[in-house]
Design a protein around this motif. Structure first.
Motif, PDB file in Angstrom:
ATOM      1  N   ILE A  92       0.830  -1.210   0.000  1.00 31.51           N
ATOM      2  CA  ILE A  92       0.000   0.000   0.000  1.00 31.51           C
ATOM      3  C   ILE A  92       0.863   1.259   0.000  1.00 31.51           C
ATOM      4  N   VAL A  93       1.963   1.220   0.774  1.00 31.08           N
ATOM      5  CA  VAL A  93       2.849   2.392   0.860  1.00 31.08           C
ATOM      6  C   VAL A  93       3.377   2.773  -0.502  1.00 31.08           C
ATOM      7  N   PHE A  94       3.835   1.777  -1.258  1.00 27.29           N
ATOM      8  CA  PHE A  94       4.446   2.089  -2.550  1.00 27.29           C
ATOM      9  C   PHE A  94       3.396   2.307  -3.637  1.00 27.29           C
ATOM     10  N   THR A  95       2.175   1.833  -3.404  1.00 31.20           N
ATOM     11  CA  THR A  95       1.087   2.194  -4.311  1.00 31.20           C
ATOM     12  C   THR A  95       0.760   3.680  -4.165  1.00 31.20           C
ATOM     13  N   ILE A  96       0.754   4.149  -2.921  1.00 32.24           N
ATOM     14  CA  ILE A  96       0.540   5.581  -2.673  1.00 32.24           C
ATOM     15  C   ILE A  96       1.672   6.398  -3.297  1.00 32.24           C
ATOM     16  N   LEU A  97       2.909   5.872  -3.177  1.00 34.69           N
ATOM     17  CA  LEU A  97       4.048   6.562  -3.792  1.00 34.69           C
ATOM     18  C   LEU A  97       3.887   6.633  -5.305  1.00 34.69           C
ATOM     19  N   ALA A  98       3.379   5.546  -5.899  1.00 34.66           N
ATOM     20  CA  ALA A  98       3.151   5.545  -7.358  1.00 34.66           C
ATOM     21  C   ALA A  98       2.092   6.571  -7.737  1.00 34.66           C
ATOM     22  N   LEU A  99       1.050   6.696  -6.895  1.00 31.06           N
ATOM     23  CA  LEU A  99       0.012   7.700  -7.154  1.00 31.06           C
ATOM     24  C   LEU A  99       0.585   9.108  -7.095  1.00 31.06           C
ATOM     25  N   LEU A 100       1.441   9.359  -6.104  1.00 34.68           N
ATOM     26  CA  LEU A 100       2.087  10.677  -6.008  1.00 34.68           C
ATOM     27  C   LEU A 100       2.976  10.937  -7.220  1.00 34.68           C
ATOM     28  N   GLY A 101       3.657   9.883  -7.703  1.00 35.53           N
ATOM     29  CA  GLY A 101       4.471  10.027  -8.907  1.00 35.53           C
ATOM     30  C   GLY A 101       3.646  10.389 -10.115  1.00 35.53           C
ATOM     31  N   LEU A 102       2.434   9.800 -10.212  1.00 34.93           N
ATOM     32  CA  LEU A 102       1.536  10.114 -11.325  1.00 34.93           C
ATOM     33  C   LEU A 102       1.071  11.563 -11.239  1.00 34.93           C
ATOM     34  N   ILE A 103       0.697  11.994 -10.038  1.00 34.58           N
ATOM     35  CA  ILE A 103       0.257  13.386  -9.865  1.00 34.58           C
ATOM     36  C   ILE A 103       1.376  14.351 -10.235  1.00 34.58           C
ATOM     37  N   PHE A 104       2.601  14.018  -9.811  1.00 28.77           N
ATOM     38  CA  PHE A 104       3.761  14.866 -10.115  1.00 28.77           C
ATOM     39  C   PHE A 104       3.987  14.956 -11.630  1.00 28.77           C
ATOM     40  N   ALA A 105       3.869  13.807 -12.323  1.00 30.28           N
ATOM     41  CA  ALA A 105       4.079  13.798 -13.772  1.00 30.28           C
ATOM     42  C   ALA A 105       3.018  14.629 -14.487  1.00 30.28           C
ATOM     43  N   VAL A 106       1.761  14.544 -14.032  1.00 27.51           N
ATOM     44  CA  VAL A 106       0.678  15.327 -14.649  1.00 27.51           C
ATOM     45  C   VAL A 106       0.934  16.817 -14.462  1.00 27.51           C
ATOM     46  N   ILE A 107       1.387  17.199 -13.265  1.00 31.25           N
ATOM     47  CA  ILE A 107       1.701  18.610 -13.022  1.00 31.25           C
ATOM     48  C   ILE A 107       2.800  19.091 -13.967  1.00 31.25           C
ATOM     49  N   LEU A 108       3.830  18.247 -14.170  1.00 31.01           N
ATOM     50  CA  LEU A 108       4.914  18.608 -15.106  1.00 31.01           C
ATOM     51  C   LEU A 108       4.363  18.809 -16.514  1.00 31.01           C
ATOM     52  N   LEU A 109       3.442  17.932 -16.921  1.00 34.41           N
ATOM     53  CA  LEU A 109       2.868  18.053 -18.263  1.00 34.41           C
ATOM     54  C   LEU A 109       2.088  19.357 -18.412  1.00 34.41           C
ATOM     55  N   ILE A 110       1.346  19.721 -17.367  1.00 34.57           N
ATOM     56  CA  ILE A 110       0.579  20.980 -17.424  1.00 34.57           C
ATOM     57  C   ILE A 110       1.517  22.177 -17.512  1.00 34.57           C
ATOM     58  N   VAL A 111       2.586  22.145 -16.701  1.00 32.69           N
ATOM     59  CA  VAL A 111       3.534  23.259 -16.684  1.00 32.69           C
ATOM     60  C   VAL A 111       4.244  23.397 -18.026  1.00 32.69           C
ATOM     61  N   ASN A 112       4.595  22.258 -18.660  1.00 30.65           N
ATOM     62  CA  ASN A 112       5.369  22.277 -19.906  1.00 30.65           C
ATOM     63  C   ASN A 112       4.487  22.149 -21.156  1.00 30.65           C
ATOM     64  N   TRP A 113       3.157  22.345 -21.012  1.00 25.23           N
ATOM     65  CA  TRP A 113       2.235  22.112 -22.125  1.00 25.23           C
ATOM     66  C   TRP A 113       2.555  22.985 -23.341  1.00 25.23           C
ATOM     67  N   LYS A 114       2.978  24.217 -23.096  1.00 25.80           N
ATOM     68  CA  LYS A 114       3.258  25.126 -24.209  1.00 25.80           C
ATOM     69  C   LYS A 114       4.673  24.970 -24.758  1.00 25.80           C
ATOM     70  N   GLN A 115       5.473  24.103 -24.150  1.00 20.13           N
ATOM     71  CA  GLN A 115       6.829  23.879 -24.632  1.00 20.13           C
ATOM     72  C   GLN A 115       6.802  22.994 -25.880  1.00 20.13           C
ATOM     73  N   SER A 116       7.697  23.284 -26.806  1.00 17.49           N
ATOM     74  CA  SER A 116       7.729  22.498 -28.049  1.00 17.49           C
ATOM     75  C   SER A 116       8.308  21.099 -27.805  1.00 17.49           C
ATOM     76  N   LYS A 117       9.238  20.986 -26.874  1.00 20.27           N
ATOM     77  CA  LYS A 117       9.869  19.698 -26.598  1.00 20.27           C
ATOM     78  C   LYS A 117       9.386  19.187 -25.241  1.00 20.27           C
ATOM     79  N   LYS A 118       8.345  18.361 -25.283  1.00 23.33           N
ATOM     80  CA  LYS A 118       7.811  17.824 -24.034  1.00 23.33           C
ATOM     81  C   LYS A 118       7.580  16.327 -24.115  1.00 23.33           C
ATOM     82  N   ILE A 119       8.252  15.680 -25.111  1.00 24.51           N
ATOM     83  CA  ILE A 119       8.059  14.251 -25.307  1.00 24.51           C
ATOM     84  C   ILE A 119       8.441  13.451 -24.069  1.00 24.51           C
ATOM     85  N   LEU A 120       9.521  13.876 -23.371  1.00 23.45           N
ATOM     86  CA  LEU A 120       9.959  13.148 -22.179  1.00 23.45           C
ATOM     87  C   LEU A 120       8.914  13.256 -21.066  1.00 23.45           C
TER      88      LEU A 120
END
Length: 383
Positions: A92-120
């Protein structure tokens, strides 16, 4: 020589800024000699210039690399959480960690949405989503299979329990054996330039100082480091090690200085001084001279010899009541390991360089405490 406060005030007048903690420590080594102000301030400016050169702006390539770092961190967190969910019982602990990782990745995508290079970043979001789903599946599967109650303890569980207890016993023995290890002779093991002052008067008075009249060691340096952390500054001289804890504020100076002596590879406390831990005397910045020579002559000094009768000296409370608060004050607690224990001292200064005719411009009085009362032991006046 000037007092700390006079030196700091003169420094600010000459240099145009307040002295740093390092400059105050260097000034203390010179006995607060006003003639060293330019030299000390100049050394600090050279150090600042070198640091400015070392922290020059980085290139745009670094900014680009920094943008790549965050998605890579997200990928690393996702992979790390999946691996540990598979290999450890804390699903359960590492499932929660995976969820936090997903939230973090989504935030990065929102922040870099207007960037031309956001494939990573897109790859990081997709990976984090897959990892979260996998972790969630592993957690559900494990919980379902573990629902049946266990009424007996297997031999393997008993073996694990015994191994755990044996490990705890070993850790305890290692901790005890650490107390017999020789203390380091590297000064860098005892100092931390970012130290945050955390001493109180009761902390200081709880220290055990080695006495020439006893056989017990003083408080070990390891004990002090565990409790209060590394010191602001330190120095070694033969078998002696001195640590200074400093709050970095010359306007309300607080300082603890501890000296240790090395015997059989162990540093133990043999001298302790503290300043500013019990600042109970109010000061008056706009003090105006109100002492006459006859007032000063009437003061009674107690002898400063050990075991002398301090009560024959004039009381500080009587002096303060008659002449008011001083311009400067300094309260210290000392223990020199001479068998006398901790001694509280008070020094006050009545200072007014524009004193009217017939009044003394400078008076310094030193006191020692007995049963909560400060008695005069030394007086000095300047016309």
């Amino acid at each position: 020589m000037a007092t700390k406060e006079e030196w700091a005030s003169l420094f600010e007048t000459i240099v145009g800024r307040k002295p740093s903690p390092q400059e105050l420590m260097k000034a203390k080594e010179t006995g607060f000699d006003p003639g060293k102000i330019i030299e000390i301030a100049g050394a600090a400016q050279e150090n600042s210039a070198e640091q400015a050169q070392q922290s020059a702006p980085v290139s745009s390539d670094r900014e680009t690399n920094e943008k790549k770092v965050w998605p890579m961190i997200s990928l690393a967190v996702s992979g790390f959480s999946l691996l540990l969910a598979l290999l450890t019982p804390w699903k359960i602990v590492f499932t929660i960690l995976a969820l936090l990782g997903l939230i973090f990745a989504v935030i990065l995508l929102i922040v870099n949405w207007k960037q031309s290079k956001k494939i990573l970043t897109v790859i990081a979001v997709a990976t984090a989503a897959l990892v979260f789903a996998a972790n969630l599946g592993v957690t559900v599967y494990t919980n379902v299979n573990n629902k049946s109650p266990q009424t007996t303890v297997s031999q393997s569980d008993k073996g694990k329990s015994k191994k755990t207890e044996a490990k705890k016993d070993k850790d305890k023995k290692d901790e005890d054996s650490d107390d017999t290890k020789e203390d380091s002779t590297d000064i860098n093991d005892y100092i931390d330039g970012d130290y945050q002052f955390d001493w109180t008067e009761s902390d200081f008075l709880s220290l055990k100082v080695y006495s020439i009249h006893g056989s017990d060691r003083g408080t070990r340096i390891k004990t002090i480091l565990k409790t209060y952390g590394k010191a602001t500054e330190g120095r070694m001289n033969g078998d002696f090690l001195t640590l200074t804890y400093f709050n970095g504020d010359y306007s309300s100076l607080k300082e603890v200085e501890l000296r240790f002596v090395r015997k059989d590879g162990i540093y133990s406390l043999d001298k302790a001084t503290a300043e500013g831990l019990s600042n109970t005397v109010a000061i008056k910045k706009d003090y105006r001279a109100n002492w006459t020579q006859s007032d000063f002559d009437a003061l009674q000094e107690a002898p400063e010899e050990p075991n002398s009768d301090l009560t024959v000296g004039s009381k500080w409370t009587d002096i303060q009541k008659q002449f008011g608060d001083p311009r400067l004050s300094d309260q210290r607690i000392v223990n020199f390991g001479d068998g006398e224990g901790f001694e509280k001292q008070l020094s006050v200064t009545y200072l007014d360089y524009s004193a009217a005719e017939g009044y003394l411009p400078y008076i310094n009085l030193d006191f020692k405490e007995k049963d909560g009362v400060y008695y005069l032991t030394h007086k000095y006046a300047k016309e």
